[in-house]
Design an enzyme around this catalytic site. Structure first.
Site, mmCIF file in Angstrom:
data_model
loop_
_atom_site.group_PDB
_atom_site.id
_atom_site.type_symbol
_atom_site.label_atom_id
_atom_site.label_comp_id
_atom_site.label_asym_id
_atom_site.label_seq_id
_atom_site.Cartn_x
_atom_site.Cartn_y
_atom_site.Cartn_z
ATOM 1 N N CYS A 1 0.861 -1.014 0.102
ATOM 2 C CA CYS A 1 -0.078 0.018 0.114
ATOM 3 C C CYS A 1 0.951 1.293 -0.079
ATOM 4 O O CYS A 1 0.503 2.352 0.516
ATOM 5 C CB CYS A 1 -0.799 0.024 1.354
ATOM 6 S SG CYS A 1 -2.077 -1.507 1.151
ATOM 7 N N ALA A 2 1.900 1.211 -0.722
ATOM 8 C CA ALA A 2 2.770 2.314 -0.641
ATOM 9 C C ALA A 2 3.356 2.178 -2.199
ATOM 10 O O ALA A 2 4.705 2.154 -2.323
ATOM 11 C CB ALA A 2 3.929 2.215 0.461
#
Ligand code: PLP
Length: 458
Positions: free
Chosen positions: A379-380
């Site tokens: 999620c980055a």
């Protein structure tokens, strides 16, 4: 050393035992092994103390802010006392508010919702999506995405430059993570807060990965808000926190409209309804509060404080040093880093293995060694793609041949730990990495539902 001996040894010396340490999981190669939870950065196991506190309270569970009965009163007190405990844990100033939310994501979306109209937001592209994405959803906010810095000092310079170039402006907010969920590296929060304030901007600290590993003191850091999640702080009962300056929270419309956020509701002469909203944290906590979630977070805050966060930090630093030294002995392993080897960091580390698809490697760690890590982009996406050298060459699947030497990896593997992690889990992990790189996986794997899984069809 037998499995049960491992668990017992650690229980004796660990002031912060966690649940799940004696859980056995099957190995695809046969037999069972105690699960090595090395994915704390996603969700940490519950502290035994948190579990015990919640269990002790459970029979007394009642409605919060709503009932005249004894258990309602008790539950209301527990909820409000939890707020006070969290405020103390975070070093809040006297007039700060502590709002209970569902998670860090929820907290940062709440903050985005209460920003004054036209607020300028400055956010590094390296942030977790929870702190990268909420701002652009409001069309009136002007968002500036800042390039990935390669040193902590560069982060401050980049922010300084962006703030200077865009002056003058009205309300402004800088959003920064305390510890990266990809590299574990600490960001220079105090310096970034000073830079923000020098230009009249405010700053919110995403402490999802910092708070479980490191003291967070809002007043000392001079940060305006902090957000974190209970489930990463050993309190997995569905609550999170946004704490900090009261004014923007108080001046904005409630995040959710409903009971609990309103002091009184009356019919207006024109037929509508007039609402007098609370000006306290309750303004943004409409609906029945999650008292167990809030109490669990408070219990974790107390447990961490009583055990001494400095002891936790020291123990974790020893594990990080061992992990990094062990991985450095495997030339095929490349540890991902923005700030370099000497950067201070928490117990979160991502890496790729030359010639391996990360999903395949993570699946083999699980199926053949009982080790739970995470693979992917965490999620980055912008940060991990930068660290991997750009967009992937080809979208291979784990059942397909592994990455060719020199090919850009698709994604990475993350290992993370904290309270209750025994040395044996890190040692098992290092042994597994060495064996997989040297001998390859002992099993065949295929892709199922987007995940790499052992192929048990043969
Ligand atoms: N910020 C960081 C740095 C994180 O690592 C995470 C979760 O991994 C989040 C925010 C979002 O946390 P949650 O999923 O609990 O909302």
């Amino acid at each position: 050393m037998s499995v049960s001996a491992v668990a017992t040894d650690t229980a004796v010396c660990d002031p912060l035992p966690v649940l799940g340490r004696d859980v056995l999981v099957p190995l695809v190669t046969g037999g069972q092994i105690d699960y090595a939870a090395l994915d704390y950065a996603a969700s940490a196991p519950a502290l035994q103390r948190v579990w015990d506190d919640v269990a002790a309270y459970a029979p007394y569970y009642g409605s919060v802010h709503r009932g005249a009965g004894y258990l309602s009163q008790l539950s209301t007190d527990l909820f409000e006392n939890s707020r006070a405990t969290v405020a103390e844990f975070l070093g809040c100033r006297a007039d700060d508010q502590v709002v209970f939310t569902r998670s860090t994501t929820d907290s940062l979306n709440l903050l985005a919702a209460v920003l004054p109209p036209g607020t300028r937001v400055f956010v590094f592209e390296t942030e977790h999506h929870a702190s990268l994405l909420p701002w652009e959803r409001r069309a009136d906010l002007a968002v500036t995405y800042l390039d990935a810095p390669r040193t902590p000092g560069q982060a401050v310079d980049i922010l300084e430059r962006a703030l200077t170039e865009r002056e003058p402006y009205g309300p402004a907010l800088v959003c920064v993570t305390g510890a990266s969920n990809v590299t574990g590296e600490l960001w220079p929060v105090r310096e970034l807060a000073a830079a923000a304030h020098a230009h009249g901007a405010r700053i919110v600290l995403d402490a999802a990965q910092l708070a479980p590993h490191h003291p967070v003191d809002l007043a000392e850091l001079d940060a305006d808000w902090v957000a974190f999640s209970g489930h990463k702080l050993y309190a997995p009962f569905g609550a999170g926190v946004l704490a900090g300056r009261a004014d923007w929270l108080r001046d904005a419309e409630p995040y959710l409209a409903g009971g609990g956020a309103s002091r009184s509701v009356t019919r207006r002469p024109d037929g509508g309804v007039a609402v007098d909203w609370h000006t306290t944290a309750a303004r943004h906590e409409a609906g029945s509060p999650n008292v167990i979630g809030a109490y669990a977070i408070a219990s974790a805050c107390k447990a961490l404080t009583e055990a001494g966060l400095e002891n936790l930090v020291a123990r974790e630093q020893a594990l990080i040093a061992r992990l990094r030294a062990g991985l450095a002995e495997v030339p095929e392993v490349k540890v991902l880093s923005l700030f370099g080897d000497d950067a201070p960091r928490v117990g979160v580390l991502s890496f790729v293995v030359e010639g391996w698809n990360s999903s395949h490697f993570a699946a083999a760690l699980s199926a053949e060694y009982g080790i739970g890590v995470r693979d992917g982009l965490f999620c980055a996406h912008p940060l991990v793609r930068t660290l991997l050298g750009g967009e992937p060459d080809s979208p291979a699947e784990c059942g397909a041949p592994d990455a060719a030497p020199g090919e850009k990896p698709l994604n990475a593997i993350r290992v993370s730990f904290g309270a209750g992690t025994p040395d044996e889990h890190v040692e098992r992990f290092l042994r597994a990495v060495g064996e997989l790189v040297r001998d390859g996986a002992r099993w065949n794997y295929r892709t199922e539902g987007g995940r790499c899984v052992p192929d048990t069809s043969a």
